[in-house]
Design an enzyme around this catalytic site. Structure first.
Site, PDB file in Angstrom:
ATOM      1  N   CYS A  80       4.192   0.187  -8.980  1.00 55.01           N
ATOM      2  CA  CYS A  80       3.056   0.513  -8.106  1.00 55.01           C
ATOM      3  C   CYS A  80       1.735   0.131  -8.775  1.00 55.01           C
ATOM      4  O   CYS A  80       1.307   0.784  -9.734  1.00 55.01           O
ATOM      5  CB  CYS A  80       3.099   2.005  -7.771  1.00 55.01           C
ATOM      6  SG  CYS A  80       1.629   2.631  -6.931  1.00 55.01           S
ATOM      7  N   CYS A  83      -1.060   2.777  -8.712  1.00 58.39           N
ATOM      8  CA  CYS A  83      -0.765   3.848  -9.671  1.00 58.39           C
ATOM      9  C   CYS A  83      -1.339   3.515 -11.041  1.00 58.39           C
ATOM     10  O   CYS A  83      -1.807   4.400 -11.765  1.00 58.39           O
ATOM     11  CB  CYS A  83       0.747   4.063  -9.798  1.00 58.39           C
ATOM     12  SG  CYS A  83       1.563   4.591  -8.275  1.00 58.39           S
TER      13      CYS A  83
END
Length: 325
Positions: A80, A83
């Site tokens: 991700c 993230c």
């Protein structure tokens, strides 16, 4: 993905007067018991303010710790990209806030059940747990100013409503060097519950289900076993389903109980909690007799998966009552 739910108004709604009083009392009892047993956390190092959490340690690392400090949960994954932007900011702020909250990082790829339990629909997703109550904060990458505002409101709510003043941080302390909490005496079903978790991790859903049922046959009120059984049975029901086929049948047969319950299972397993609940409540309205009761029972089973105190469950219970009566 744009951040959403940045307002903490949901916390105030969730912590209504009665619920707040009960949670505060539980937190005070837990702190008092820890103090009597010599299990206070003492001073922690700045490194101890950011921890990695998995399903096995969730109860002790998040739920129990939330009775003394707000725990902010960062749901993330290695793949991700947002993230990788958000997580370092949260880690830095955890140290800067100097013990006013604890940051728990949960890798969703390794902890699917936690992701489902919190209803995470996309990552990064950030939640908080305060005195055992889960609160959604925001989803998606967010600016630091917005994050600070959210954390400030969280800290204020935790202190004013639950009496949580945070952890004492000693910059000279060694990481993990705080006094260890006293070992909890093993309960009569701990070994069976641990075996159930190992079975889940190994993909042995049948073994996990049987283990949870064994606990509940002796202790019908065991909440850990109830939750584990509901989750394992859900995973077993969706195993092998073809989502395209299931959703096509559900769209073509709005009054078909089997089609709608299968689609609701997939909704919930995929983190679409409101969709699952809404689908079954609409099916209750369309059916009668045994069919209606079957849908009602499945909906109650899905409530067990999410948790009775979740605001989505509370709202769905009200909607179910209106549909039935």
């Amino acid at each position: 993905m744009q951040p959403r739910n940045m307002s903490m108004s949901g916390v105030v709604d969730l912590a209504a007067v009665k619920a707040a009083q009960e949670a505060k009392a539980k937190a005070e009892q837990a702190r008092a018991q820890a103090a009597r047993q010599g299990g206070g956390t003492g001073a922690v190092s700045p490194a101890d303010l950011v921890i990695d959490v998995d399903e096995a340690g969730f109860e002790s690392d998040v739920l129990q710790r939330s009775t003394e400090v707000p725990v902010v949960i960062d749901f993330w994954a290695e793949w991700c990209q947002p993230c990788k932007q958000l997580s370092p900011v949260l880690e830095r702020l955890a140290v800067e806030y100097n013990g006013r909250f604890l940051l728990a990082k949960i890798d969703v790829d390794a902890n699917q059940l936690l992701m489902q339990q919190f209803g995470v629909q996309g990552i990064p997703a950030v939640f908080a747990v305060v005195a055992g109550q889960a609160l959604p904060l925001f989803q998606g990458a967010a600016g630091e100013a917005q994050i600070r505002q959210t954390l400030d409101q969280l800290v204020q709510v935790a202190e004013e409503r639950f009496g949580l003043t945070g952890l004492t941080v000693d910059p000279e302390a060694e990481p993990g060097g705080g006094p260890a909490a006293p070992a909890r005496p093993a309960g009569p079903h701990d070994a069976v519950l641990e075996a159930a978790v190992r079975a889940l991790d190994a993909g042995d859903l049948g073994g996990a289900i049987q283990a949870y049922k064994n606990v509940l046959s002796d202790d019908p009120g065991n909440m850990e076993a109830k939750l584990g059984l509901a989750q394992a049975e859900l995973l077993q029901r969706v195993q092998g389903l073809d989502p395209q086929v299931v959703r096509k049948e559900a769209a073509e047969k709005p009054g078909d109980v089997q089609a709608q319950t299968a689609a609701a299972d997939l909704d919930l397993a995929g983190g679409h909690v409101e969709d699952a609940f809404g689908r079954l409540i609409e099916t209750v309205q369309r059916t009668a007799g045994d069919d209606r009761n079957a849908v009602r029972v499945r909906l109650l089973e899905l409530f067990e998966v999410v948790g009775a105190e979740d605001p989505r469950v509370i709202a769905a219970r009200r909607a179910l009552a209106r549909a039935l009566f």
